[in-house]
Write a protein that holds these residues in place. Structure first.
Motif, PDB file in Angstrom:
ATOM      1  N   SER A  79       0.861  -1.185   0.000  1.00 32.97           N
ATOM      2  CA  SER A  79       0.000   0.000   0.000  1.00 32.97           C
ATOM      3  C   SER A  79       0.895   1.231   0.000  1.00 32.97           C
ATOM      4  O   SER A  79       2.111   1.119   0.261  1.00 32.97           O
ATOM      5  N   LEU A  81       0.830   3.498   2.259  1.00 39.60           N
ATOM      6  CA  LEU A  81       1.326   3.651   3.634  1.00 39.60           C
ATOM      7  C   LEU A  81       2.468   2.685   3.934  1.00 39.60           C
ATOM      8  O   LEU A  81       3.419   3.042   4.628  1.00 39.60           O
ATOM      9  N   ILE A  84       5.561   4.288   2.507  1.00 38.69           N
ATOM     10  CA  ILE A  84       6.048   5.402   3.339  1.00 38.69           C
ATOM     11  C   ILE A  84       6.664   4.847   4.623  1.00 38.69           C
ATOM     12  O   ILE A  84       7.718   5.296   5.078  1.00 38.69           O
ATOM     13  N   THR A 107      -0.879   9.375   6.607  1.00 40.34           N
ATOM     14  CA  THR A 107       0.568   9.521   6.810  1.00 40.34           C
ATOM     15  C   THR A 107       0.811  10.168   8.166  1.00 40.34           C
ATOM     16  O   THR A 107       1.633   9.700   8.972  1.00 40.34           O
ATOM     17  N   GLU A 147       4.909  16.503   0.436  1.00 41.33           N
ATOM     18  CA  GLU A 147       3.789  16.062  -0.412  1.00 41.33           C
ATOM     19  C   GLU A 147       3.308  17.305  -1.133  1.00 41.33           C
ATOM     20  O   GLU A 147       3.012  18.314  -0.494  1.00 41.33           O
ATOM     21  N   THR A 178       1.899  11.199  -5.239  1.00 41.63           N
ATOM     22  CA  THR A 178       0.625  10.549  -5.559  1.00 41.63           C
ATOM     23  C   THR A 178      -0.335  11.480  -6.298  1.00 41.63           C
ATOM     24  O   THR A 178      -0.963  11.081  -7.278  1.00 41.63           O
ATOM     25  N   PHE A 179      -0.467  12.711  -5.802  1.00 44.36           N
ATOM     26  CA  PHE A 179      -1.449  13.629  -6.386  1.00 44.36           C
ATOM     27  C   PHE A 179      -1.074  14.045  -7.798  1.00 44.36           C
ATOM     28  O   PHE A 179      -1.931  14.160  -8.656  1.00 44.36           O
ATOM     29  N   THR A 200      -2.439   3.035  -5.590  1.00 47.09           N
ATOM     30  CA  THR A 200      -3.895   2.927  -5.511  1.00 47.09           C
ATOM     31  C   THR A 200      -4.580   4.017  -6.358  1.00 47.09           C
ATOM     32  O   THR A 200      -5.695   3.820  -6.836  1.00 47.09           O
ATOM     33  N   LYS A 201      -3.910   5.159  -6.522  1.00 50.04           N
ATOM     34  CA  LYS A 201      -4.539   6.343  -7.098  1.00 50.04           C
ATOM     35  C   LYS A 201      -4.235   6.443  -8.600  1.00 50.04           C
ATOM     36  O   LYS A 201      -4.554   5.530  -9.328  1.00 50.04           O
ATOM     37  N   ILE A 210      -5.073  -1.739  -4.033  1.00 54.20           N
ATOM     38  CA  ILE A 210      -4.332  -0.962  -3.039  1.00 54.20           C
ATOM     39  C   ILE A 210      -2.858  -1.290  -3.254  1.00 54.20           C
ATOM     40  O   ILE A 210      -2.488  -2.476  -3.299  1.00 54.20           O
ATOM     41  N   GLY A 211      -2.021  -0.267  -3.411  1.00 58.17           N
ATOM     42  CA  GLY A 211      -0.599  -0.532  -3.637  1.00 58.17           C
ATOM     43  C   GLY A 211       0.251   0.699  -3.399  1.00 58.17           C
ATOM     44  O   GLY A 211      -0.255   1.823  -3.327  1.00 58.17           O
TER      45      GLY A 211
HETATM   46  C1  PLP Z   1      -3.985   7.421  -0.494  1.00 53.65           C
HETATM   47  C2  PLP Z   1      -2.735   8.137  -0.199  1.00 53.65           C
HETATM   48  C3  PLP Z   1      -1.738   7.550   0.587  1.00 53.65           C
HETATM   49  C4  PLP Z   1      -1.909   6.191   1.234  1.00 53.65           C
HETATM   50  O1  PLP Z   1      -1.915   5.197   0.275  1.00 53.65           O
HETATM   51  P1  PLP Z   1      -2.686   3.766   0.465  1.00 53.65           P
HETATM   52  O2  PLP Z   1      -2.410   3.096  -0.819  1.00 53.65           O
HETATM   53  O3  PLP Z   1      -4.121   4.098   0.702  1.00 53.65           O
HETATM   54  O4  PLP Z   1      -2.033   3.132   1.636  1.00 53.65           O
HETATM   55  C5  PLP Z   1      -0.559   8.250   0.767  1.00 53.65           C
HETATM   56  N1  PLP Z   1      -0.386   9.482   0.244  1.00 53.65           N
HETATM   57  C6  PLP Z   1      -1.335  10.082  -0.500  1.00 53.65           C
HETATM   58  C7  PLP Z   1      -1.076  11.440  -1.064  1.00 53.65           C
HETATM   59  C8  PLP Z   1      -2.537   9.439  -0.738  1.00 53.65           C
HETATM   60  O5  PLP Z   1      -3.485  10.055  -1.467  1.00 53.65           O
END
Ligand code: PLP
Length: 385
Positions: A79, A81, A84, A107, A147, A178-179, A200-201, A210-211
Motif C-alpha cells: 500500500s 502507507l 512510506i 501519513t 507532499e 501521488t497527487f 492505488t490512485k 491498493i498498492g
Molecule cells: C492514499 C494516499 C496515501 C496512502 O496510500 P494507500 O495506498 O491508501 O495506503 C498516501 N499518500 C497520498 C497522497 C494518498 O493520497
C-alpha cells in the motif's frame, strides 16, 4: 527499455516489459507463486528464491514505474502507507523527521500514533516556506517528507528549494508524488532523493487495487528498501502488480484527460455563484500558480471547493449523480468527498482549522468522463444546495 532516450508515453508501455521467454506472451504473466525451484542448494533456476523477496511480475512493475519517475530503482509495497513506512523504518529510535503538515491524513496518523511510539520524532511544518523547513532541522534530522500538491488544500512546495536544503545538510528528501503522478511532476529531476506513491490512485487509475511504490536513483537507499521488502514483508501480490502495470500503460492518456477536465471544471466552479472558493493549482488565482507552472506539467483532476455553509456542503455531497461519494482519488470515474469527516478525520481539529479543512470544504477527484456531463452534474447539485 528503461532507456532514457524514450519519451514518457513509450516508457509507460515498454519499460520493464519483455515478452515471456517460455510462451512468447506479449504481456508480463501474473507469476502466481510463493516459491521457485532450485537446481541445487543455493542455485535457483530462474534467479528467484522466495516471492516475498522477488517476483517477476513485481519486478516488471518496479522497473516500469522507476523509468516513469526517471529513477533507477523501484520497490513496490502492499500500500502507499507501507511504502512510506518502509522509508521511515530505515531510521532508528532517536532520529527526527520533518514533514509537510498537510500530508495525507493516514501519513500523519502513522507518524504520530504509531512510529512516534517507537522512539522516532516527527515535526509537521508548512513547507511552502523553505526557510521554515530549514528552521525545523535538528542535528538528528534524518528525513524530510514532502507532499505536493497537498491533499485537500492543494498547497505547493518548491521542490527545487527544499531539495537543495536537504543536499546541503545531507538529509534525504522524499516526495509523495501521488497527487501529481509522474506525468505531471518529476521530483527526482528537481533534486529529491526518492519519490513515493500510493499506486492505488493515479498510477493504477482504475480504483481496483491498493498498492504503493518507492523510486530512487540512490543505490544505498534502494538496497535498504529491498532489505525492508524482505525483512519486514509489506509487499504486493503479483495480481495487484499486474493490475497496476496495466494501469501505467495508459498513464499519459489518462493524465492528459484528467488535467483537461480538472482545468475546465475548476474554471467552471470559480464562476459558479454558489461556490465561495476553488483550490486548484492550475488557476491563476491559486497563490502559488507560478510555482506550480514551473514544476508541474499539468494540474490533475483534484479540486477542492468551499461552499457557503455546512448544509450546502452536505447537500452538494448528496446531490451529485455522476460524482460518487467515496474516499480515494485518481480513478477514471469522478468521486466527491468530505475531507473533514472522511480522509482527514484523524487529523486533530486544531490542525484541521489551521489548514482550512472546514465543514464547508468539499473535495473532487475529477475523472475522465465527458466534462459537459460532469459540469451539468455539479451544477444541478449546487442548485439544490
Ligand atoms: C492514499 C494516499 C496515501 C496512502 O496510500 P494507500 O495506498 O491508501 O495506503 C498516501 N499518500 C497520498 C497522497 C494518498 O493520497
Amino acid at each position: 527499455m528503461s532507456d532514457p532516450r524514450y519519451r514518457f508515453a513509450t516508457r509507460a508501455i515498454h519499460a520493464g516489459q519483455h515478452p515471456d521467454a517460455e510462451s512468447g506472451a506479449i504481456m508480463t504473466p501474473i507469476y502466481q507463486t510463493s516459491t521457485y525451484v532450485q537446481d541445487a542448494v543455493g542455485s535457483p533456476r530462474g534467479g528467484h528464491e522466495y516471492a516475498r523477496v522477488t517476483n517477476p511480475t513485481r519486478t516488471a512493475l518496479e522497473q516500469n514505474v522507476a523509468a516513469l519517475e526517471g529513477g533507477t530503482h523501484g520497490m513496490a509495497f502492499a500500500s502507499g502507507l507501507a511504502a512510506i513506512e518502509a522509508l521511515v523504518k530505515r531510521l532508528s529510535a532517536g532520529d527526527h523527521v520533518v514533514y509537510e503538515e498537510n500530508v495525507y491524513g493516514g501519513t500523519h496518523r502513522m507518524f504520530q500514533l504509531v512510529l512516534a511510539r517507537l522512539g522516532l520524532e516527527f515535526t509537521p511544518v508548512d513547507t511552502r516556506d523553505p526557510d521554515d523547513v530549514r528552521r525545523a532541522l535538528r542535528p538528528n534530522t534524518k528525513l524530510i517528507h514532502l507532499e505536493t500538491p497537498t491533499n485537500p488544500m492543494m498547497r505547493v512546495t518548491d521542490l527545487r528549494a527544499v531539495a537543495a536544503i536537504g543536499r546541503e545538510r545531507g538529509i534525504p528528501v522524499v516526495v509523495d508524488n501521488t497527487f501529481a503522478s509522474p506525468y505531471n511532476q518529476q521530483p527526482l529531476a528537481l533534486g529529491a532523493t526518492a519519490v513515493v506513491h500510493s499506486s492505488t490512485k493515479y498510477l493504477n487509475g482504475h480504483s481496483d487495487v491498493i498498492g504503493g511504490i518507492v523510486v530512487t536513483s540512490d543505490d544505498a537507499m534502494a538496497d535498504e528498501l529491498r532489505f525492508m521488502q524482505k525483512a519486514t514483508g509489506g509487499v504486493p501480490g503479483p495480481m495487484d502488480c499486474w493490475l497496476v502495470l496495466r494501469g501505467t500503460k495508459t498513464l499519459q492518456v489518462r493524465m492528459e484527460a484528467h488535467n483537461r477536465n480538472g482545468q475546465r471544471i475548476a474554471e467552471f466552479l470559480l464562476e459558479h455563484p454558489r461556490v465561495q472558493a476553488v483550490h486548484y493549482p492550475g488557476l491563476p488565482s491559486h497563490p502559488q500558480h507560478e510555482l506550480a507552472r514551473r514544476q508541474m506539467r499539468g494540474f490533475t483532476g483534484m479540486i477542492s471547493v468551499e461552499v457557503g455553509s455546512e448544509a450546502a456542503a452536505r447537500s452538494l455531497l448528496q446531490g451529485t449523480r455522476l460524482f460518487a461519494l467515496a474516499e480515494s482519488l485518481g480513478g477514471v470515474e469522478s468521486l466527491i468527498s468530505y475531507p473533514i469527516l472522511m480522509t482527514h478525520a484523524s487529523v486533530p481539529a486544531e490542525m484541521r482549522e489551521r489548514l482550512g479543512i472546514t465543514d464547508r470544504l468539499v473535495r473532487l477527484s475529477v475523472g475522465i468522463e465527458d466534462p459537459e456531463d460532469l459540469m451539468e452534474d455539479l451544477d444541478q447539485a449546487l442548485k439544490e444546495a
